[in-house]
Design a protein around this motif. Structure first.
Motif, PDB file in Angstrom:
ATOM      1  N   UNK B  31      -4.375   4.668   5.308  1.00 31.14           N
ATOM      2  CA  UNK B  31      -5.174   5.794   4.833  1.00 31.14           C
ATOM      3  C   UNK B  31      -4.424   7.100   5.079  1.00 31.14           C
ATOM      4  N   UNK B  32      -3.791   7.192   6.249  1.00 29.79           N
ATOM      5  CA  UNK B  32      -3.053   8.412   6.578  1.00 29.79           C
ATOM      6  C   UNK B  32      -1.851   8.642   5.680  1.00 29.79           C
ATOM      7  N   UNK B  33      -1.254   7.564   5.197  1.00 24.56           N
ATOM      8  CA  UNK B  33      -0.024   7.704   4.423  1.00 24.56           C
ATOM      9  C   UNK B  33      -0.201   7.606   2.914  1.00 24.56           C
ATOM     10  N   UNK B  34      -1.213   6.899   2.476  1.00 27.32           N
ATOM     11  CA  UNK B  34      -1.355   6.692   1.032  1.00 27.32           C
ATOM     12  C   UNK B  34      -2.515   7.461   0.413  1.00 27.32           C
ATOM     13  N   UNK B  35      -3.316   8.102   1.256  1.00 32.29           N
ATOM     14  CA  UNK B  35      -4.473   8.801   0.699  1.00 32.29           C
ATOM     15  C   UNK B  35      -4.474  10.255   1.140  1.00 32.29           C
ATOM     16  N   UNK B  36      -4.850  11.102   0.229  1.00 29.60           N
ATOM     17  CA  UNK B  36      -5.034  12.508   0.571  1.00 29.60           C
ATOM     18  C   UNK B  36      -6.107  13.029  -0.363  1.00 29.60           C
ATOM     19  N   UNK B  37      -6.430  14.290  -0.196  1.00 27.14           N
ATOM     20  CA  UNK B  37      -7.462  14.885  -1.063  1.00 27.14           C
ATOM     21  C   UNK B  37      -7.041  14.815  -2.528  1.00 27.14           C
ATOM     22  N   UNK B  38      -5.729  14.794  -2.727  1.00 26.70           N
ATOM     23  CA  UNK B  38      -5.230  14.872  -4.102  1.00 26.70           C
ATOM     24  C   UNK B  38      -5.060  13.516  -4.766  1.00 26.70           C
ATOM     25  N   UNK B  39      -4.935  12.463  -3.970  1.00 30.70           N
ATOM     26  CA  UNK B  39      -4.675  11.156  -4.578  1.00 30.70           C
ATOM     27  C   UNK B  39      -5.966  10.539  -5.101  1.00 30.70           C
ATOM     28  N   UNK B  40      -5.786   9.715  -6.090  1.00 31.58           N
ATOM     29  CA  UNK B  40      -6.952   9.024  -6.637  1.00 31.58           C
ATOM     30  C   UNK B  40      -6.747   7.519  -6.485  1.00 31.58           C
ATOM     31  N   UNK B  41      -6.144   7.157  -5.385  1.00 34.62           N
ATOM     32  CA  UNK B  41      -5.922   5.736  -5.126  1.00 34.62           C
ATOM     33  C   UNK B  41      -7.228   5.030  -4.751  1.00 34.62           C
ATOM     34  N   UNK B  42      -7.214   3.739  -4.951  1.00 38.52           N
ATOM     35  CA  UNK B  42      -8.368   2.943  -4.543  1.00 38.52           C
ATOM     36  C   UNK B  42      -7.976   2.088  -3.341  1.00 38.52           C
ATOM     37  N   UNK B  43      -8.801   2.149  -2.318  1.00 35.13           N
ATOM     38  CA  UNK B  43      -8.581   1.332  -1.131  1.00 35.13           C
ATOM     39  C   UNK B  43      -9.372   0.037  -1.284  1.00 35.13           C
ATOM     40  N   UNK B  44      -8.684  -1.071  -1.195  1.00 35.48           N
ATOM     41  CA  UNK B  44      -9.368  -2.367  -1.282  1.00 35.48           C
ATOM     42  C   UNK B  44      -9.296  -3.042   0.074  1.00 35.48           C
ATOM     43  N   UNK B  45     -10.440  -3.240   0.688  1.00 36.83           N
ATOM     44  CA  UNK B  45     -10.483  -3.935   1.979  1.00 36.83           C
ATOM     45  C   UNK B  45     -10.666  -5.424   1.708  1.00 36.83           C
ATOM     46  N   UNK B  46      -9.715  -6.191   2.192  1.00 39.08           N
ATOM     47  CA  UNK B  46      -9.790  -7.637   1.961  1.00 39.08           C
ATOM     48  C   UNK B  46      -9.976  -8.359   3.292  1.00 39.08           C
ATOM     49  N   UNK B  47     -11.074  -9.043   3.401  1.00 39.14           N
ATOM     50  CA  UNK B  47     -11.336  -9.818   4.617  1.00 39.14           C
ATOM     51  C   UNK B  47     -11.379 -11.289   4.237  1.00 39.14           C
ATOM     52  N   UNK B  48     -10.656 -12.083   4.969  1.00 44.79           N
ATOM     53  CA  UNK B  48     -10.651 -13.519   4.663  1.00 44.79           C
ATOM     54  C   UNK B  48     -11.351 -14.284   5.778  1.00 44.79           C
ATOM     55  N   UNK B  49     -12.420 -14.933   5.412  1.00 44.80           N
ATOM     56  CA  UNK B  49     -13.114 -15.799   6.369  1.00 44.80           C
ATOM     57  C   UNK B  49     -12.349 -17.114   6.463  1.00 44.80           C
ATOM     58  N   UNK B  50     -12.419 -17.748   7.610  1.00 40.49           N
ATOM     59  CA  UNK B  50     -11.785 -19.063   7.713  1.00 40.49           C
ATOM     60  C   UNK B  50     -12.427 -20.003   6.694  1.00 40.49           C
ATOM     61  N   UNK B  51     -11.740 -21.067   6.341  1.00 41.33           N
ATOM     62  CA  UNK B  51     -12.311 -21.989   5.359  1.00 41.33           C
ATOM     63  C   UNK B  51     -13.673 -22.464   5.846  1.00 41.33           C
ATOM     64  N   UNK B  52     -14.607 -22.682   4.924  1.00 46.87           N
ATOM     65  CA  UNK B  52     -15.926 -23.126   5.359  1.00 46.87           C
ATOM     66  C   UNK B  52     -15.772 -24.411   6.151  1.00 46.87           C
ATOM     67  N   UNK B  53     -16.334 -24.457   7.344  1.00 45.11           N
ATOM     68  CA  UNK B  53     -16.176 -25.666   8.137  1.00 45.11           C
ATOM     69  C   UNK B  53     -16.885 -26.833   7.458  1.00 45.11           C
TER      70      UNK B  53
END
Lengths: 165, 165
Positions: B31-53
């Motif tokens: 966030x500190x390096x790729x985002x600023x007030x001027x950028x219009x980037x999209x942040x995608x948070x990817x969380x991977x759950x372990x395989x369903x037991x």
């Protein structure tokens, strides 16, 4: 607090450049993403020459190297540095003009020189190509970026040339 | 022309988040390096759950799992997702307010899910922690970032937690 604001005002960003198209692409990506008119980051171009050859007076076939050959080899090495730096300049020159650029030419095993330099100059980010040219080259050369990603303490960006996609 | 200007106006930047402090640090760096007030980037948070037991009706000792236990395990999984996403929000919330954020929760083997997701959503950059906690964990977990760095086609940023320095 969970995490700190990691954006320093002035970051030192090292790009490992070599003769490859891929490293020039990595440089271009770096400049496009880490530099703007507003940033005061420093771009550090790091070129690593192969270790100085041990100029045995005899080559593998037992013939003696003349002084001329040795001089020619050394000249070839410095021509290569100049050529890589000129290609690099053609890339970053297109971007922001108020960019602070430093050049470092190291010599030795690329992976060690890159890791040591990053450490020594307290770089904030290392950007490098992946050399993902296929299995054989990857096995040989990919180990440089692998090694650096594992051993360098700052964030490492590994950029692949889009043609390798 | 040697290289093209790689800075797109709107970049999709995926950060692989998990329970680790390191992944939160990677998010903060991103966030500190790729985002600023001027950028219009999209942040995608990817969380991977372990395989369903595979909820065998019997556990290893041969006792039957009650429905309650299974429900509790599933609830634990979704609590974990919520907790990670809340921690992430606390980080990116401190930065630029006009940030576009997407959340993706995958399930399965982290390295495959990350690579596939990056490919599928045509991400521009993948940011992830290195899990370089030492030999044992690195051998087990470091392989996720290693694998992604080798297999993902976009630039990959590997961020280490400074305490691991």
């Amino acid at each position: 607090m969970e995490a700190i604001n990691l954006k320093k005002k002035e970051c030192k960003i090292v790009v490992a450049v070599d003769e490859s198209q891929e490293s020039m692409y990595a440089l271009s990506w770096c400049v496009g993403n880490f530099f703007s008119e507003k940033t005061t980051n420093t771009l550090v171009l790091l070129y690593v020459k192969p270790p100085p050859p041990v100029y045995s007076s005899f080559d593998a076939a037992g013939y003696m190297f003349s002084g001329d050959v040795i001089t020619a080899l050394e000249k070839y090495g410095s021509d290569l540095v100049n050529s890589v730096m000129a290609r690099a300049e053609a890339i970053y020159g297109k971007f922001s003009s108020n960019m602070s650029v430093e050049r470092i030419v190291g010599s030795g095993d690329a992976k060690d020189v890159i890791c040591n330099t990053v450490e020594k100059i307290k770089a904030d980010t290392l950007v490098m190509g992946c050399h993902g040219y296929g299995f054989f080259k990857r096995a040989l050369l990919g180990s440089v970026s692998d090694h650096c990603a594992k051993n360098v303490k700052c964030p490492v960006v590994i950029v692949k040339h889009p043609e390798e996609k």
